[in-house]
Design an enzyme around this catalytic site. Structure first.
Site, PDB file in Angstrom:
ATOM      1  N   ASP A  44       0.833  -1.211   0.000  1.00 17.43           N
ATOM      2  CA  ASP A  44       0.000   0.000   0.000  1.00 17.43           C
ATOM      3  C   ASP A  44       0.868   1.262   0.000  1.00 17.43           C
ATOM      4  OD1 ASP A  44      -1.674   2.226   1.069  1.00 17.43           O
ATOM      5  OD2 ASP A  44      -3.180   0.643   1.218  1.00 17.43           O
ATOM      6  N   ARG A  46       0.376   4.113   1.011  1.00 13.60           N
ATOM      7  CA  ARG A  46       0.279   4.989   2.192  1.00 13.60           C
ATOM      8  C   ARG A  46       1.095   4.488   3.360  1.00 13.60           C
ATOM      9  NH1 ARG A  46      -6.037   4.239   2.448  1.00 13.60           N
ATOM     10  NH2 ARG A  46      -5.235   2.131   2.052  1.00 13.60           N
ATOM     11  N   CYS A 101      -6.737  -1.892   4.801  1.00 10.46           N
ATOM     12  CA  CYS A 101      -5.932  -2.645   3.834  1.00 10.46           C
ATOM     13  C   CYS A 101      -6.844  -3.194   2.731  1.00 10.46           C
ATOM     14  CB  CYS A 101      -5.190  -3.787   4.528  1.00 10.46           C
ATOM     15  SG  CYS A 101      -4.147  -4.749   3.403  1.00 10.46           S
TER      16      CYS A 101
HETATM   17 CO    CO Z   1      -2.667  -3.248   2.534  1.00 11.47          CO
END
Ligand code: CO
Length: 213
Positions: A44, A46, A101
């Site tokens: 991810d 972020r 997530c």
């Molecule tokens: Co994730």
């Protein structure tokens, strides 16, 4: 200037900043690495690794994939663990999940996601293992967050199942495996405080590989 071109401009600035604080910064990096931590996290965008831990280049060996999965049949992750523990001699292995997530969310839905199916099945397996606990959580978002935490815990167990971790721990007393969750809403790192010794002993009842060499 395009976002792509800006990267090279920022790279020049970054080099200058690093050299301003430490003239030998890159000479030092070129000499080799001796990281104390192996970090396994989600891809991810972020959830960064070094930045959120306040660490610098050279401090942490990093592996990221969708939903921080550690799969026995994934040569990539298995090689990373083997190299980090067996050659770099890391003292701590961190498995870090995160709330919100997308990979965990996708695994909660009954949907055919093509090539992602076998990958997300690892998380569906976590769901199945903890079905009763999760079914008791009525609020869907709370259930999602709990699955993020349980996924971290199960992936930590998968790390402990590897021969290199068991063997090195018996010989040297490390590495220790830690489970974390990054809370995107606050930026906070949450240590799930898994009992590593207890998990290790539980694993060794069935998956004991520590005495194989
Ligand atoms: Co994730």
């Amino acid at each position: 200037m395009s976002k792509y071109q800006q990267i090279f401009e920022r790279n020049k600035k970054w080099i200058a900043e690093k050299k301003a604080t430490n003239k030998q910064f890159f000479e030092h990096l070129a000499k080799g690495q001796d990281p104390e931590f192996l970090y396994i996290g989600c891809s991810d965008s972020r959830v960064t690794a070094e930045e959120m831990m306040g660490l610098e280049p050279g401090d942490v060996f990093v592996h990221r994939n969708i939903a921080n999965v550690i799969s026995n049949s994934d040569l990539n992750t298995m090689s990373v663990i083997e190299y980090a523990v067996g050659h770099l001699d890391v003292k701590h292995i961190i498995v870090c999940g995160h709330y919100f997530c997308g990979g965990v969310k996708a695994a909660m839905q009954s949907q055919d996601l093509g090539l992602l199916n076998p990958w997300l099945r690892n998380i569906r397996d976590v769901y199945r293992l903890h079905k009763e606990e999760l079914a008791a959580v009525k609020d869907e978002h709370a259930r999602y967050e709990r699955l993020v935490e349980l996924n971290v815990e199960e992936q930590c167990i998968n790390v402990i199942k590897t021969a290199v971790v068991q063997r090195t721990y018996i010989q040297k007393g490390y590495p220790t495996v830690h489970g974390w969750v990054f809370d995107i809403r606050s930026g906070k790192l949450i240590d799930l405080k898994l009992d590593f010794e207890e998990k290790l002993h539980g694993i060794q009842e069935i998956y004991n590989l520590g005495a194989s060499k």
